[in-house]
Scaffold this motif. Structure first.
Motif, PDB file in Angstrom:
ATOM      1  N   ILE A  55       0.830  -1.215   0.000  1.00 39.71           N
ATOM      2  CA  ILE A  55       0.000   0.000   0.000  1.00 39.71           C
ATOM      3  C   ILE A  55       0.862   1.262   0.000  1.00 39.71           C
ATOM      4  N   GLU A  56       1.928   1.269   0.788  1.00 39.52           N
ATOM      5  CA  GLU A  56       2.773   2.467   0.826  1.00 39.52           C
ATOM      6  C   GLU A  56       3.358   2.742  -0.563  1.00 39.52           C
ATOM      7  N   LYS A  57       3.859   1.696  -1.201  1.00 38.16           N
ATOM      8  CA  LYS A  57       4.490   1.890  -2.516  1.00 38.16           C
ATOM      9  C   LYS A  57       3.436   2.259  -3.567  1.00 38.16           C
ATOM     10  N   THR A  58       2.249   1.659  -3.451  1.00 42.01           N
ATOM     11  CA  THR A  58       1.173   1.994  -4.391  1.00 42.01           C
ATOM     12  C   THR A  58       0.819   3.475  -4.288  1.00 42.01           C
ATOM     13  N   LYS A 357       2.802  13.668  -7.063  1.00 44.74           N
ATOM     14  CA  LYS A 357       2.636  12.394  -6.348  1.00 44.74           C
ATOM     15  C   LYS A 357       3.585  12.381  -5.142  1.00 44.74           C
ATOM     16  N   PRO A 358       3.238  11.625  -4.102  1.00 50.26           N
ATOM     17  CA  PRO A 358       4.174  11.524  -2.970  1.00 50.26           C
ATOM     18  C   PRO A 358       5.454  10.815  -3.411  1.00 50.26           C
ATOM     19  N   MET A 359       6.606  11.334  -2.973  1.00 46.03           N
ATOM     20  CA  MET A 359       7.858  10.635  -3.285  1.00 46.03           C
ATOM     21  C   MET A 359       8.034   9.454  -2.323  1.00 46.03           C
ATOM     22  N   ARG A 360       7.549   9.627  -1.075  1.00 49.33           N
ATOM     23  CA  ARG A 360       7.642   8.558  -0.087  1.00 49.33           C
ATOM     24  C   ARG A 360       6.480   8.676   0.885  1.00 49.33           C
ATOM     25  N   VAL A 361       5.855   7.556   1.155  1.00 49.90           N
ATOM     26  CA  VAL A 361       4.831   7.490   2.203  1.00 49.90           C
ATOM     27  C   VAL A 361       5.215   6.351   3.134  1.00 49.90           C
ATOM     28  N   ARG A 362       5.390   6.660   4.395  1.00 49.01           N
ATOM     29  CA  ARG A 362       5.742   5.641   5.391  1.00 49.01           C
ATOM     30  C   ARG A 362       4.756   5.771   6.545  1.00 49.01           C
ATOM     31  N   VAL A 363       4.154   4.650   6.899  1.00 52.56           N
ATOM     32  CA  VAL A 363       3.134   4.666   7.952  1.00 52.56           C
ATOM     33  C   VAL A 363       3.675   3.991   9.201  1.00 52.56           C
ATOM     34  N   ARG A 364       3.403   4.617  10.354  1.00 55.43           N
ATOM     35  CA  ARG A 364       3.716   3.966  11.634  1.00 55.43           C
ATOM     36  C   ARG A 364       2.441   3.273  12.106  1.00 55.43           C
ATOM     37  N   PRO A 365       2.344   1.951  11.963  1.00 56.40           N
ATOM     38  CA  PRO A 365       1.086   1.260  12.286  1.00 56.40           C
ATOM     39  C   PRO A 365       1.073   0.724  13.707  1.00 56.40           C
ATOM     40  N   PRO A 366       0.114   1.126  14.538  1.00 59.54           N
ATOM     41  CA  PRO A 366       0.100   0.662  15.938  1.00 59.54           C
ATOM     42  C   PRO A 366      -0.056  -0.846  16.069  1.00 59.54           C
ATOM     43  N   ASP A 401       0.941  -5.290   7.736  1.00 61.09           N
ATOM     44  CA  ASP A 401       1.728  -5.639   6.550  1.00 61.09           C
ATOM     45  C   ASP A 401       1.757  -4.547   5.493  1.00 61.09           C
ATOM     46  N   ARG A 402       0.715  -3.709   5.473  1.00 60.14           N
ATOM     47  CA  ARG A 402       0.545  -2.599   4.545  1.00 60.14           C
ATOM     48  C   ARG A 402       1.453  -2.687   3.319  1.00 60.14           C
TER      49      ARG A 402
END
Length: 402
Positions: A55-58, A357-366, A401-402
């Protein structure tokens, strides 16, 4: 040496047991590798990655607004939280946080808290099944959750993945009877949640199986990076809404429930308390909801012009074409924005190179951190306690897993 050999002979034979990744007790695609002595867990090793969706890369291949659609799908139980956290990060990059209309800010609060209640109800209903509460709790919980999904469907057009948040506000205006629908829910919800609490929380079987079981201390919770109610049952009052307020949360009167035992029973008890606090926030937000037409910022470089305007204005038509075809550019930079989701602090680290477009999206998932605290929760307890321990930390594996 002889004494060691004697102890070794007395030690029960160890057995390795692999549970999952497709097992109803794991609440998703989780594999837990257990080492058992008899029925006692002596070692637990969680393994994730079976639901990897990229999902992050998408998101990095979609325009800024298109990316909201994949953020929804990261956690099917709290899509509003994911949407809101992401668009707030983009709004911070654009420097437009202070221009978001009050109607959009208050609506976001209402939907976020409704989403929190809906998510907790699923956790309680399915968790009740894991503790042997077959029947009543899950039906009561899902009936009440269905009322929230009715509001989502009527407001956004979707029950599960609404993608209702937009950079700058909301996708479209609220329906004319939004207030009435939420009012009706607020009349019913407190009584229903109290009934569910009475049935579940003081059930002697549940108390026997959950009190003092799968305990985590404050120090251990910090070491594993836990947030949300999984941290707040260890004595911490950390809640992003209080410590780093957003969307005007500092203006709402609500408490952060805190427990100190850190056990499975506390993780369920605090869930009920949080739902009551969410209802208090929804009540206050609904009373202060502005009822005007400004649900998104008035900026033709970022937001589609109204249909009527496109029919009569060449400039509006050009803006419409450019936004649909190309999207909008975001100044180069990086931000981190976090909010309090039903599962804890969810953070969005978003980087822009100045493009559309976002160059990088990184999620901190609880949920990720909660799953990797399982060794602490399981080791030293019975195998039968594993089911309840996983249920009470309430993970969602799309987010892990995103």
């Amino acid at each position: 040496m002889a004494e060691d050999l004697h102890l070794e002979e007395q030690r029960p034979e160890r057995m390795t047991l692999s549970i999952g990744p497709h097992h109803p007790a794991t609440h998703g695609v989780l594999r837990v590798k257990l080492e058992l002595e008899g029925e006692t867990v002596v070692k637990a090793e969680p393994e994730t990655g079976f639901l990897h969706t990229g999902i992050e890369k998408t998101a990095e291949h979609l325009t800024w607004n298109q990316a909201t659609t994949v953020m929804d799908r990261m956690d099917y139980l709290s899509p509003i939280s994911n949407n809101t956290g992401y668009v707030m990060a983009v709004e911070k990059l654009l420097g437009i946080e202070d221009r978001i209309p009050e109607k959009a800010r208050v609506t976001r609060v209402i939907l976020l808290e409704l989403n929190r209640v809906a998510s907790h109800l699923v956790g309680l209903g399915t968790g009740g099944l894991d503790y042997g509460n077959i029947g009543t709790p899950i039906f009561w919980a899902f009936e009440l959750r269905d009322r929230i999904l009715d509001i989502f469907e009527h407001t956004t057009g979707q029950r599960m993945n609404p993608s209702y948040m937009r950079v700058g506000g909301l996708a479209y205006d609220l329906p004319h009877n939004f207030k009435e629908m939420v009012e009706d829910f607020l009349k019913v919800a407190p009584g229903r949640i109290q009934e569910l609490k009475d049935v579940m929380l003081h059930n002697p079987i549940f108390v026997d199986r959950a009190k003092g079981v799968s305990v985590i201390t404050y120090e251990q919770a910090l070491r594993y990076g836990l947030t949300g109610r999984n941290l707040r049952v260890t004595g911490s009052d950390y809640d992003v809404r209080k410590y780093y307020p957003y969307l005007g949360y500092e203006n709402y009167d609500f408490k952060v429930p805190v427990y100190t035992d850190g056990d499975s029973w506390s993780r369920v008890a605090i869930t009920f308390d949080e739902m009551f606090e969410s209802l208090k926030i929804i009540r206050q937000a609904l009373d202060n909801l502005p009822w005007d037409d400004r649900y998104i910022i008035d900026d033709r470089k970022l937001v589609l012009p109204p249909k009527q305007e496109v029919k009569h204005s060449m400039e509006a038509l050009i803006h419409h074409f450019k936004l649909v075809h190309h999207g909008f550019d975001v100044p180069a930079g990086e931000v981190y924005v976090s909010i309090e989701s039903p599962r804890g602090e969810i953070g969005f680290y978003v980087v822009s190179d100045g493009g559309n477009k976002p160059m990088r999206v990184r999620v901190r998932p609880p949920s990720f951190y909660a799953v990797y605290s399982l060794p602490v929760l399981l080791e030293g307890h019975l195998l039968s306690d594993m089911v309840g321990a996983i249920a009470t930390i309430d993970p969602v594996f799309g987010e892990v897993d995103r």
